[in-house]
Design an enzyme around this catalytic site. Structure first.
Site, PDB file in Angstrom:
ATOM      1  N   ASP A   1     -28.133 -44.171  94.504  1.00  0.00           N
ATOM      2  CA  ASP A   1     -27.513 -45.102  95.454  1.00  0.00           C
ATOM      3  C   ASP A   1     -26.137 -44.699  95.953  1.00  0.00           C
ATOM      4  O   ASP A   1     -25.358 -45.539  96.396  1.00  0.00           O
ATOM      5  CB  ASP A   1     -27.386 -46.466  94.767  1.00  0.00           C
ATOM      6  CG  ASP A   1     -26.595 -46.364  93.456  1.00  0.00           C
ATOM      7  OD1 ASP A   1     -25.850 -45.394  93.291  1.00  0.00           O
ATOM      8  OD2 ASP A   1     -26.741 -47.274  92.605  1.00  0.00           O
TER       9      ASP A   1
ATOM     10  N   GLU B   1     -35.314 -42.827  91.191  1.00  0.00           N
ATOM     11  CA  GLU B   1     -34.659 -44.094  90.838  1.00  0.00           C
ATOM     12  C   GLU B   1     -34.681 -45.045  92.035  1.00  0.00           C
ATOM     13  O   GLU B   1     -33.671 -45.583  92.468  1.00  0.00           O
ATOM     14  CB  GLU B   1     -33.232 -43.887  90.325  1.00  0.00           C
ATOM     15  CG  GLU B   1     -32.701 -45.110  89.570  1.00  0.00           C
ATOM     16  CD  GLU B   1     -31.304 -44.907  89.012  1.00  0.00           C
ATOM     17  OE1 GLU B   1     -31.190 -44.347  87.923  1.00  0.00           O
ATOM     18  OE2 GLU B   1     -30.326 -45.317  89.677  1.00  0.00           O
TER      19      GLU B   1
ATOM     20  N   ARG C   1     -16.071 -50.253  92.743  1.00  0.00           N
ATOM     21  CA  ARG C   1     -15.129 -50.636  93.788  1.00  0.00           C
ATOM     22  C   ARG C   1     -14.862 -52.142  93.821  1.00  0.00           C
ATOM     23  O   ARG C   1     -13.739 -52.574  94.064  1.00  0.00           O
ATOM     24  CB  ARG C   1     -15.690 -50.241  95.164  1.00  0.00           C
ATOM     25  CG  ARG C   1     -15.433 -48.820  95.495  1.00  0.00           C
ATOM     26  CD  ARG C   1     -16.365 -48.280  96.548  1.00  0.00           C
ATOM     27  NE  ARG C   1     -16.387 -46.836  96.389  1.00  0.00           N
ATOM     28  CZ  ARG C   1     -15.730 -45.996  97.170  1.00  0.00           C
ATOM     29  NH1 ARG C   1     -15.057 -46.422  98.202  1.00  0.00           N
ATOM     30  NH2 ARG C   1     -15.760 -44.708  96.922  1.00  0.00           N
TER      31      ARG C   1
END
Ligand code: UD1
Ligand code: UDP
Length: 376
Positions: A98, A120, A211
């Site tokens: 991702d 994944e 983040r």
């Protein structure tokens, strides 16, 4: 018979660790030509993983810049891959997970009509800003991909709910377990960087880098850790600090000089995986650690408000505790002071696979290449 050419593209530490077992298995096959292109969205942390798994990239975009933002990474990956993909014309581009490298590489392949395999695949929180930008990166990659390697049934269900055709989805297990089994061993001897750690104490392993946790949330996490080390004198915290300056500034300011804390550079995967094995409790906002720790029987408190990895929560070895001081402190204190609560969580469970995911993925890729070759 030569089946075709596969190019694996990745750029960060977790992608490298989880793609390494697939690349190594692909390279064992003489009928598949395997190329590796790294974007080096991470530089040092990527290189650590490449050297452990003995992978030498054929292409290196060397993109990382201090303080890079999402715009520059996305543009850099797209334009950097354009020439490479045009020259090599792979039959399949393989991406993992991702990251921004993942999504931008999939997009580059799409622009050139190159099929994409997603390792994944299918993890979702259904909250597009959490984790940010990973949830959107994997959703967008999922809509481009032609082969979806889902680690679990739940991940597969997520893809089916998005109308991905069943014949494009395989449940393979997560390759992180392959990497872990390759790396953790009894009697591992820790190097000099651990000379100050007291292995007779209970070790808490901590990592933070998301983040959405930067700033005040991270401060609350670190405050809870400080209070825990003051209250429990038989614990030590080992915290390999992510290279991102947004994480380093706060971590070193609040914890750098404190007794009971060992702040280190990001650790090579080998000492890190063995440290997980030697630990008592793990507190993290990482994705990969939520998959590794359950198979080692280590409880994990997840420092996030959402997770795309519900399997270990359901199995009872991982708890989502968020980023608010009170909650983190209370949950960690419970596990440090109540043995039966600890034992309830400290059970080895394996929702993420049996260590053979890479082999399954490579067999599926071989079938795909065979059929594609026949159709050409
Ligand atoms: C990235 C991924 C995230 C993944 C995480 C794994 C995106 C948007 N984020 O986040 O999905 O979970 O990696 O760790 O793709 N840096 C170094 N050396 C390194 C690595 C990073 O100095 O080896 C510093 C650089 O200053 C860089 C900064 O960290 O600019 C941020 O790196 P970046 O890849 O943008 O973000 P991550 O938070 O690592
Ligand atoms: N890891 C490592 N050294 C460290 C910290 C983590 O090798 O100092 C490994 C960890 O075992 C896992 C992966 O890095 O396999 C997770 O990376 P990260 O937490 O950066 O990313 P995420 O999993 O959240 O995408």
């Amino acid at each position: 018979m030569r089946l075709g050419k596969v190019m694996a593209v990745f750029g960060t530490r977790p992608e490298a660790i989880k793609m390494a077992p697939v690349v190594r298995k692909l390279k064992e096959r003489e009928d598949i030509e395997t190329l590796v292109a790294v974007t080096a969205q991470h530089r040092e942390m990527l290189d650590q993983a490449l050297s452990l798994f003995e992978i030498k990239p054929d292409y290196d975009l060397d993109l990382m810049r201090a303080g890079q933002d999402l715009f520059s990474i996305t543009c850099g990956v797209l334009s950097g891959l354009q020439e490479i993909l045009k020259k090599e014309e792979p039959d399949l581009l393989l991406v993992h997970g991702d990251t921004t490298t993942t999504f931008a590489a999939a997009l580059a392949a799409f622009y050139l009509h190159i099929p994409v395999g997603h390792v994944e695949a299918g993890l979702r929180t259904r909250n597009k800003y959490s984790p940010f930008p990973e949830e959107m990166n994997r959703t967008l990659t999922g809509s481009i991909a032609d082969l979806h390697f889902a680690p679990t049934d739940k991940a597969s269900d997520n893809l089916i709910a998005e109308a991905v055709a069943l014949y494009k989805i395989w449940v393979t297990g997560n390759t992180v377990i392959d990497a872990l089994l390759h790396t953790v061993r009894d009697g591992y001897v820790f190097g000099p960087e651990f000379s100050k750690v007291d292995f007779n104490k209970r070790l808490l392993v901590v990592t933070t880098h998301r983040r959405e946790n930067w700033g005040e949330k991270m401060r609350q996490i670190y405050r809870a850790l400080i209070d825990l080390t003051e209250e429990f004198t038989d614990i030590e915290v080992i915290f390999p600090v992510h290279k991102n300056p947004a994480v380093r500034e706060i971590a070193y300011e609040m914890l750098g000089e404190r007794a009971g804390f060992h702040l280190t550079e990001p650790l090579d995967y080998e000492p890190f995986a063995n440290l997980l094995q030697a630990s008592y409790l793990i507190l993290t906002d990482s994705g990969g650690l939520q998959e590794e720790a359950p198979s080692l029987g280590k409880p994990v408190l997840v420092l996030r408000d959402t997770t795309e990895r519900p399997e270990a929560i359901e199995a009872g070895t991982v708890k989502l505790v968020g980023t608010v001081y009170d909650h983190i402190y209370k949950e960690a204190k419970l596990l440090l002071s109540d043995e039966s609560e600890y034992n309830k969580m400290a059970r080895a469970v394996n929702p993420y696979g049996d260590g053979k995911a890479a082999e399954r993925i490579v067999n599926i890729i071989a079938d795909f290449l065979y059929v594609r070759k026949g159709a050409q």
